[in-house]
Design a protein around this motif. Structure first.
Motif, PDB file in Angstrom:
ATOM      1  N   GLU A   1       0.818  -1.214   0.000  1.00 52.72           N
ATOM      2  CA  GLU A   1       0.000   0.000   0.000  1.00 52.72           C
ATOM      3  C   GLU A   1       0.853   1.266   0.000  1.00 52.72           C
ATOM      4  O   GLU A   1       0.468   2.284  -0.598  1.00 52.72           O
ATOM      5  CB  GLU A   1      -0.961  -0.011   1.189  1.00 52.72           C
ATOM      6  N   TYR A   2       2.005   1.214   0.621  1.00 56.67           N
ATOM      7  CA  TYR A   2       2.944   2.346   0.590  1.00 56.67           C
ATOM      8  C   TYR A   2       3.464   2.525  -0.831  1.00 56.67           C
ATOM      9  O   TYR A   2       3.511   3.647  -1.360  1.00 56.67           O
ATOM     10  CB  TYR A   2       4.087   2.083   1.574  1.00 56.67           C
ATOM     11  N   ALA A   3       3.860   1.415  -1.467  1.00 62.10           N
ATOM     12  CA  ALA A   3       4.357   1.466  -2.845  1.00 62.10           C
ATOM     13  C   ALA A   3       3.282   2.006  -3.784  1.00 62.10           C
ATOM     14  O   ALA A   3       3.564   2.824  -4.674  1.00 62.10           O
ATOM     15  CB  ALA A   3       4.801   0.077  -3.298  1.00 62.10           C
ATOM     16  N   ARG A   4       2.044   1.567  -3.584  1.00 62.11           N
ATOM     17  CA  ARG A   4       0.952   2.029  -4.455  1.00 62.11           C
ATOM     18  C   ARG A   4       0.749   3.537  -4.307  1.00 62.11           C
ATOM     19  O   ARG A   4       0.524   4.244  -5.302  1.00 62.11           O
ATOM     20  CB  ARG A   4      -0.333   1.279  -4.124  1.00 62.11           C
ATOM     21  N   ALA A   5       0.820   4.026  -3.092  1.00 58.68           N
ATOM     22  CA  ALA A   5       0.651   5.465  -2.871  1.00 58.68           C
ATOM     23  C   ALA A   5       1.757   6.251  -3.572  1.00 58.68           C
ATOM     24  O   ALA A   5       1.502   7.306  -4.174  1.00 58.68           O
ATOM     25  CB  ALA A   5       0.649   5.765  -1.366  1.00 58.68           C
TER      26      ALA A   5
ATOM     27  N   ARG B   1       6.653  11.820   7.002  1.00 57.50           N
ATOM     28  CA  ARG B   1       5.828  12.136   5.831  1.00 57.50           C
ATOM     29  C   ARG B   1       4.673  11.144   5.721  1.00 57.50           C
ATOM     30  O   ARG B   1       4.891   9.943   5.603  1.00 57.50           O
ATOM     31  CB  ARG B   1       6.665  12.118   4.553  1.00 57.50           C
ATOM     32  N   THR B   2       3.459  11.648   5.726  1.00 58.15           N
ATOM     33  CA  THR B   2       2.277  10.790   5.654  1.00 58.15           C
ATOM     34  C   THR B   2       2.065  10.336   4.212  1.00 58.15           C
ATOM     35  O   THR B   2       1.525  11.082   3.387  1.00 58.15           O
ATOM     36  CB  THR B   2       1.021  11.531   6.152  1.00 58.15           C
ATOM     37  N   VAL B   3       2.509   9.144   3.903  1.00 57.11           N
ATOM     38  CA  VAL B   3       2.338   8.550   2.576  1.00 57.11           C
ATOM     39  C   VAL B   3       1.102   7.656   2.625  1.00 57.11           C
ATOM     40  O   VAL B   3       1.022   6.735   3.425  1.00 57.11           O
ATOM     41  CB  VAL B   3       3.575   7.726   2.181  1.00 57.11           C
ATOM     42  N   GLY B   4       0.123   7.934   1.762  1.00 55.52           N
ATOM     43  CA  GLY B   4      -1.113   7.163   1.760  1.00 55.52           C
ATOM     44  C   GLY B   4      -2.077   7.657   2.821  1.00 55.52           C
ATOM     45  O   GLY B   4      -3.087   8.265   2.529  1.00 55.52           O
ATOM     46  N   SER B   5      -1.744   7.410   4.063  1.00 50.69           N
ATOM     47  CA  SER B   5      -2.538   7.849   5.212  1.00 50.69           C
ATOM     48  C   SER B   5      -1.704   7.544   6.452  1.00 50.69           C
ATOM     49  O   SER B   5      -0.717   6.805   6.381  1.00 50.69           O
ATOM     50  CB  SER B   5      -3.877   7.097   5.273  1.00 50.69           C
ATOM     51  N   PRO B   6      -2.074   8.074   7.618  1.00 44.39           N
ATOM     52  CA  PRO B   6      -1.346   7.715   8.841  1.00 44.39           C
ATOM     53  C   PRO B   6      -1.323   6.206   9.076  1.00 44.39           C
ATOM     54  O   PRO B   6      -0.312   5.666   9.537  1.00 44.39           O
ATOM     55  CB  PRO B   6      -2.129   8.454   9.930  1.00 44.39           C
TER      56      PRO B   6
ATOM     57  N   ARG C   1       1.739   1.075   9.248  1.00 44.82           N
ATOM     58  CA  ARG C   1       2.020  -0.309   8.834  1.00 44.82           C
ATOM     59  C   ARG C   1       3.349  -0.408   8.102  1.00 44.82           C
ATOM     60  O   ARG C   1       4.056  -1.420   8.215  1.00 44.82           O
ATOM     61  CB  ARG C   1       0.865  -0.826   7.972  1.00 44.82           C
ATOM     62  N   GLN C   2       3.710   0.638   7.355  1.00 42.35           N
ATOM     63  CA  GLN C   2       5.006   0.643   6.680  1.00 42.35           C
ATOM     64  C   GLN C   2       6.144   0.644   7.705  1.00 42.35           C
ATOM     65  O   GLN C   2       7.124  -0.093   7.564  1.00 42.35           O
ATOM     66  CB  GLN C   2       5.124   1.863   5.775  1.00 42.35           C
ATOM     67  N   LEU C   3       6.011   1.442   8.733  1.00 45.15           N
ATOM     68  CA  LEU C   3       7.065   1.506   9.757  1.00 45.15           C
ATOM     69  C   LEU C   3       7.132   0.206  10.551  1.00 45.15           C
ATOM     70  O   LEU C   3       8.224  -0.228  10.961  1.00 45.15           O
ATOM     71  CB  LEU C   3       6.826   2.699  10.679  1.00 45.15           C
ATOM     72  N   GLN C   4       5.992  -0.431  10.772  1.00 39.69           N
ATOM     73  CA  GLN C   4       5.995  -1.739  11.438  1.00 39.69           C
ATOM     74  C   GLN C   4       6.742  -2.769  10.581  1.00 39.69           C
ATOM     75  O   GLN C   4       7.514  -3.581  11.105  1.00 39.69           O
ATOM     76  CB  GLN C   4       4.561  -2.194  11.693  1.00 39.69           C
TER      77      GLN C   4
END
Length: 259
Positions: A98-102, A148-153, A158-161
Protein backbone atom coordinates in the motif's frame (compact mmCIF):
# COMPACT_ATOMS: atom_id res chain seq x y z
CA UNK A 1 36.72 -4.44 -32.62
CA UNK A 2 34.84 -1.22 -33.37
CA UNK A 3 31.09 -1.19 -32.89
CA UNK A 4 30.47 -0.61 -36.60
CA UNK A 5 32.64 -3.58 -37.55
CA UNK A 6 30.85 -5.77 -35.00
CA UNK A 7 27.47 -4.63 -36.37
CA UNK A 8 28.56 -5.63 -39.88
CA UNK A 9 29.83 -9.04 -38.74
CA UNK A 10 26.75 -9.90 -36.65
CA UNK A 11 24.16 -7.98 -38.70
CA UNK A 12 22.98 -6.41 -35.43
CA UNK A 13 21.91 -2.78 -35.16
CA UNK A 14 24.50 -0.55 -33.40
CA UNK A 15 21.76 0.43 -30.92
CA UNK A 16 21.35 -3.23 -29.93
CA UNK A 17 25.11 -3.58 -29.39
CA UNK A 18 25.07 -0.44 -27.27
CA UNK A 19 22.25 -1.78 -25.06
CA UNK A 20 24.14 -5.06 -24.56
CA UNK A 21 27.36 -3.22 -23.69
CA UNK A 22 25.53 -1.08 -21.13
CA UNK A 23 23.81 -4.05 -19.50
CA UNK A 24 20.36 -3.01 -20.71
CA UNK A 25 19.71 -6.14 -22.79
CA UNK A 26 20.48 -9.83 -22.43
CA UNK A 27 21.87 -12.21 -25.06
CA UNK A 28 19.95 -15.14 -26.43
CA UNK A 29 21.89 -18.40 -26.74
CA UNK A 30 22.24 -18.11 -30.54
CA UNK A 31 23.50 -14.53 -30.20
CA UNK A 32 26.13 -15.56 -27.68
CA UNK A 33 27.29 -18.33 -30.00
CA UNK A 34 27.69 -15.73 -32.75
CA UNK A 35 30.11 -13.83 -30.54
CA UNK A 36 31.94 -17.00 -29.55
CA UNK A 37 32.50 -17.84 -33.22
CA UNK A 38 33.62 -14.29 -33.91
CA UNK A 39 36.08 -13.83 -31.03
CA UNK A 40 37.18 -17.45 -30.42
CA UNK A 41 37.74 -17.40 -26.64
CA UNK A 42 39.27 -20.53 -25.14
CA UNK A 43 37.01 -23.33 -23.91
CA UNK A 44 37.15 -22.30 -20.25
CA UNK A 45 36.11 -18.75 -21.15
CA UNK A 46 33.34 -20.11 -23.39
CA UNK A 47 31.84 -22.16 -20.57
CA UNK A 48 32.03 -19.24 -18.16
CA UNK A 49 30.30 -16.97 -20.69
CA UNK A 50 27.57 -19.54 -21.28
CA UNK A 51 26.94 -19.89 -17.53
CA UNK A 52 26.72 -16.13 -17.07
CA UNK A 53 24.43 -15.79 -20.09
CA UNK A 54 22.11 -18.47 -18.73
CA UNK A 55 21.85 -16.70 -15.38
CA UNK A 56 21.28 -13.36 -17.12
CA UNK A 57 18.40 -14.77 -19.15
CA UNK A 58 16.79 -16.17 -16.00
CA UNK A 59 16.83 -12.70 -14.45
CA UNK A 60 16.03 -10.75 -17.60
CA UNK A 61 12.30 -10.49 -16.87
CA UNK A 62 11.99 -7.26 -14.97
CA UNK A 63 8.23 -6.76 -14.94
CA UNK A 64 6.86 -3.24 -15.36
CA UNK A 65 9.87 -0.98 -14.83
CA UNK A 66 11.10 2.01 -16.88
CA UNK A 67 13.63 1.14 -19.58
CA UNK A 68 16.20 3.42 -17.97
CA UNK A 69 16.04 1.52 -14.66
CA UNK A 70 16.35 -2.01 -16.07
CA UNK A 71 20.12 -2.06 -15.73
CA UNK A 72 19.79 -1.35 -12.00
CA UNK A 73 17.09 -3.99 -11.51
CA UNK A 74 19.39 -6.56 -13.12
CA UNK A 75 22.30 -5.51 -10.90
CA UNK A 76 20.06 -5.55 -7.83
CA UNK A 77 19.01 -9.14 -8.53
CA UNK A 78 22.66 -10.25 -8.61
CA UNK A 79 23.96 -8.06 -5.78
CA UNK A 80 25.80 -9.58 -2.84
CA UNK A 81 25.44 -6.36 -0.84
CA UNK A 82 23.43 -3.15 -1.16
CA UNK A 83 23.67 0.03 0.87
CA UNK A 84 20.87 2.55 0.40
CA UNK A 85 20.58 6.16 1.51
CA UNK A 86 17.30 8.07 1.24
CA UNK A 87 16.47 11.20 3.14
CA UNK A 88 12.66 11.05 3.02
CA UNK A 89 11.38 7.88 1.38
CA UNK A 90 11.41 4.21 2.40
CA UNK A 91 13.30 2.45 -0.45
CA UNK A 92 11.52 0.05 -2.79
CA UNK A 93 13.09 -3.10 -1.31
CA UNK A 94 11.48 -2.27 2.04
CA UNK A 95 8.11 -0.90 0.93
CA UNK A 96 4.74 -2.44 1.75
CA UNK A 97 2.25 -2.87 -1.08
CA UNK A 98 0.00 0.00 0.00
CA UNK A 99 2.94 2.35 0.59
CA UNK A 100 4.36 1.47 -2.84
CA UNK A 101 0.95 2.03 -4.46
CA UNK A 102 0.65 5.47 -2.87
CA UNK A 103 4.11 6.43 -4.16
CA UNK A 104 3.66 5.03 -7.68
CA UNK A 105 0.23 6.66 -7.99
CA UNK A 106 1.87 10.11 -7.74
CA UNK A 107 4.17 9.44 -10.71
CA UNK A 108 3.73 11.55 -13.82
CA UNK A 109 5.54 8.97 -15.97
CA UNK A 110 3.49 5.91 -14.93
CA UNK A 111 0.02 5.90 -16.56
CA UNK A 112 -2.84 5.11 -14.12
CA UNK A 113 -3.55 1.87 -16.00
CA UNK A 114 -0.01 0.66 -15.25
CA UNK A 115 0.15 1.50 -11.56
CA UNK A 116 -0.79 -2.01 -10.36
CA UNK A 117 1.70 -3.69 -12.70
CA UNK A 118 4.44 -1.36 -11.52
CA UNK A 119 3.63 -2.04 -7.86
CA UNK A 120 3.62 -5.78 -8.52
CA UNK A 121 7.05 -5.55 -10.19
CA UNK A 122 8.42 -3.57 -7.25
CA UNK A 123 7.20 -6.14 -4.72
CA UNK A 124 8.59 -9.00 -6.84
CA UNK A 125 12.07 -7.46 -6.53
CA UNK A 126 11.86 -7.93 -2.76
CA UNK A 127 12.14 -11.71 -3.19
CA UNK A 128 15.92 -11.37 -3.17
CA UNK A 129 15.65 -10.69 0.58
CA UNK A 130 14.08 -14.08 1.26
CA UNK A 131 16.11 -16.27 -1.07
CA UNK A 132 18.39 -18.98 0.30
CA UNK A 133 21.44 -16.69 0.25
CA UNK A 134 20.06 -13.16 0.56
CA UNK A 135 22.23 -10.08 0.00
CA UNK A 136 23.47 -7.93 2.83
CA UNK A 137 21.20 -4.89 2.95
CA UNK A 138 22.09 -1.69 4.73
CA UNK A 139 19.60 1.18 4.84
CA UNK A 140 20.31 4.65 6.20
CA UNK A 141 17.04 6.54 6.28
CA UNK A 142 16.40 10.19 7.03
CA UNK A 143 14.01 10.90 9.92
CA UNK A 144 11.74 12.69 7.42
CA UNK A 145 10.68 9.29 6.08
CA UNK A 146 9.09 8.58 9.46
CA UNK A 147 7.15 11.83 9.39
CA UNK A 148 5.83 12.14 5.83
CA UNK A 149 2.28 10.79 5.65
CA UNK A 150 2.34 8.55 2.58
CA UNK A 151 -1.11 7.16 1.76
CA UNK A 152 -2.54 7.85 5.21
CA UNK A 153 -1.35 7.72 8.84
CA UNK A 154 -2.45 4.06 8.94
CA UNK A 155 -0.49 3.23 5.78
CA UNK A 156 2.60 4.92 7.22
CA UNK A 157 2.19 3.09 10.54
CA UNK A 158 2.02 -0.31 8.83
CA UNK A 159 5.01 0.64 6.68
CA UNK A 160 7.06 1.51 9.76
CA UNK A 161 6.00 -1.74 11.44
CA UNK A 162 7.21 -3.63 8.36
CA UNK A 163 10.45 -1.67 8.40
CA UNK A 164 10.99 -2.55 12.05
CA UNK A 165 10.42 -6.23 11.33
CA UNK A 166 12.95 -6.14 8.48
CA UNK A 167 15.49 -4.49 10.78
CA UNK A 168 15.56 -7.59 13.00
CA UNK A 169 16.71 -9.88 10.18
CA UNK A 170 20.40 -10.88 10.40
CA UNK A 171 21.26 -9.71 6.86
CA UNK A 172 19.59 -6.30 7.19
CA UNK A 173 20.87 -3.21 9.00
CA UNK A 174 18.68 -0.14 9.46
CA UNK A 175 19.78 3.21 10.84
CA UNK A 176 17.82 6.44 11.12
CA UNK A 177 19.59 9.75 10.59
CA UNK A 178 17.81 12.17 12.97
CA UNK A 179 17.05 15.80 12.19
CA UNK A 180 19.31 16.74 15.10
CA UNK A 181 22.38 15.45 13.21
CA UNK A 182 22.28 18.65 11.15
CA UNK A 183 23.83 19.12 7.72
CA UNK A 184 25.60 16.29 5.90
CA UNK A 185 27.27 15.47 2.55
CA UNK A 186 24.25 13.66 1.06
CA UNK A 187 21.68 16.43 1.49
CA UNK A 188 19.40 16.63 -1.55
CA UNK A 189 20.52 13.25 -2.89
CA UNK A 190 19.55 9.60 -2.60
CA UNK A 191 21.61 6.71 -3.93
CA UNK A 192 22.43 3.03 -3.70
CA UNK A 193 25.87 1.39 -3.61
CA UNK A 194 25.92 -2.21 -4.86
CA UNK A 195 28.55 -4.93 -4.67
CA UNK A 196 28.41 -7.95 -6.98
CA UNK A 197 30.55 -11.05 -6.37
CA UNK A 198 30.56 -13.08 -9.59
CA UNK A 199 32.78 -16.16 -9.52
CA UNK A 200 36.24 -14.80 -8.63
CA UNK A 201 35.49 -11.15 -9.50
CA UNK A 202 33.97 -8.29 -7.51
CA UNK A 203 32.20 -5.31 -9.08
CA UNK A 204 30.91 -2.16 -7.37
CA UNK A 205 28.40 0.40 -8.63
CA UNK A 206 26.72 3.57 -7.43
CA UNK A 207 23.17 4.13 -8.64
CA UNK A 208 21.32 7.46 -8.75
CA UNK A 209 17.80 7.97 -10.06
CA UNK A 210 15.78 11.03 -11.04
CA UNK A 211 12.25 11.36 -12.40
CA UNK A 212 13.13 10.45 -15.99
CA UNK A 213 16.60 8.89 -16.01
CA UNK A 214 19.15 7.00 -13.99
CA UNK A 215 22.94 6.87 -13.77
CA UNK A 216 24.92 3.75 -12.89
CA UNK A 217 28.49 4.71 -12.02
CA UNK A 218 31.35 2.23 -11.78
CA UNK A 219 34.55 4.28 -11.77
CA UNK A 220 36.76 3.93 -8.69
CA UNK A 221 36.53 7.65 -7.92
CA UNK A 222 32.72 7.50 -7.94
CA UNK A 223 32.55 4.38 -5.78
CA UNK A 224 35.02 5.68 -3.21
CA UNK A 225 33.10 8.97 -2.94
CA UNK A 226 29.73 7.33 -2.34
CA UNK A 227 31.18 4.77 0.06
CA UNK A 228 32.83 7.57 2.04
CA UNK A 229 29.53 9.47 2.27
CA UNK A 230 27.72 6.31 3.40
CA UNK A 231 30.27 5.79 6.17
CA UNK A 232 29.82 9.39 7.32
CA UNK A 233 26.04 8.93 7.37
CA UNK A 234 26.35 5.73 9.37
CA UNK A 235 28.53 7.45 11.96
CA UNK A 236 26.05 10.33 12.30
CA UNK A 237 22.97 8.07 12.34
CA UNK A 238 21.40 6.36 15.35
CA UNK A 239 22.58 2.88 16.30
CA UNK A 240 20.33 -0.14 15.91
CA UNK A 241 18.81 0.02 19.40
CA UNK A 242 18.14 3.76 19.17
CA UNK A 243 16.70 3.31 15.67
CA UNK A 244 14.26 0.64 16.86
CA UNK A 245 13.28 2.77 19.85
CA UNK A 246 12.54 5.72 17.55
CA UNK A 247 10.47 3.52 15.25
CA UNK A 248 8.50 2.19 18.22
CA UNK A 249 7.81 5.73 19.43
CA UNK A 250 6.58 6.96 16.02
CA UNK A 251 4.47 3.82 15.50
CA UNK A 252 2.83 4.36 18.92
CA UNK A 253 2.16 8.02 18.13
CA UNK A 254 0.53 7.09 14.81
CA UNK A 255 -1.64 4.49 16.57
CA UNK A 256 -2.78 7.06 19.15
CA UNK A 257 -3.56 9.59 16.43
CA UNK A 258 -5.77 7.02 14.73
CA UNK A 259 -7.65 6.37 17.95
Amino acid sequence: MEREQLATSTKWQPSKISRIEQGQATLQRAELEQLVELFWPDEEQCERLRRLATEARKRGKFGKVPDWSRQYVGLEADASALTIWDGELVPGLAQTEEYARAIVSTSVVVPPAEVEQTVKARLARQRILSRETPPELGIVLGEAALCRTVGSPAVLRRQLQHLRQLATQPNITLQILPFSSGEHAAMGASFTVLRLDLEDLTFSYAYLESLTRADTLDGQQHIETYQLVIEQLRIAALGQRETLNLLDRVIAELAEARE
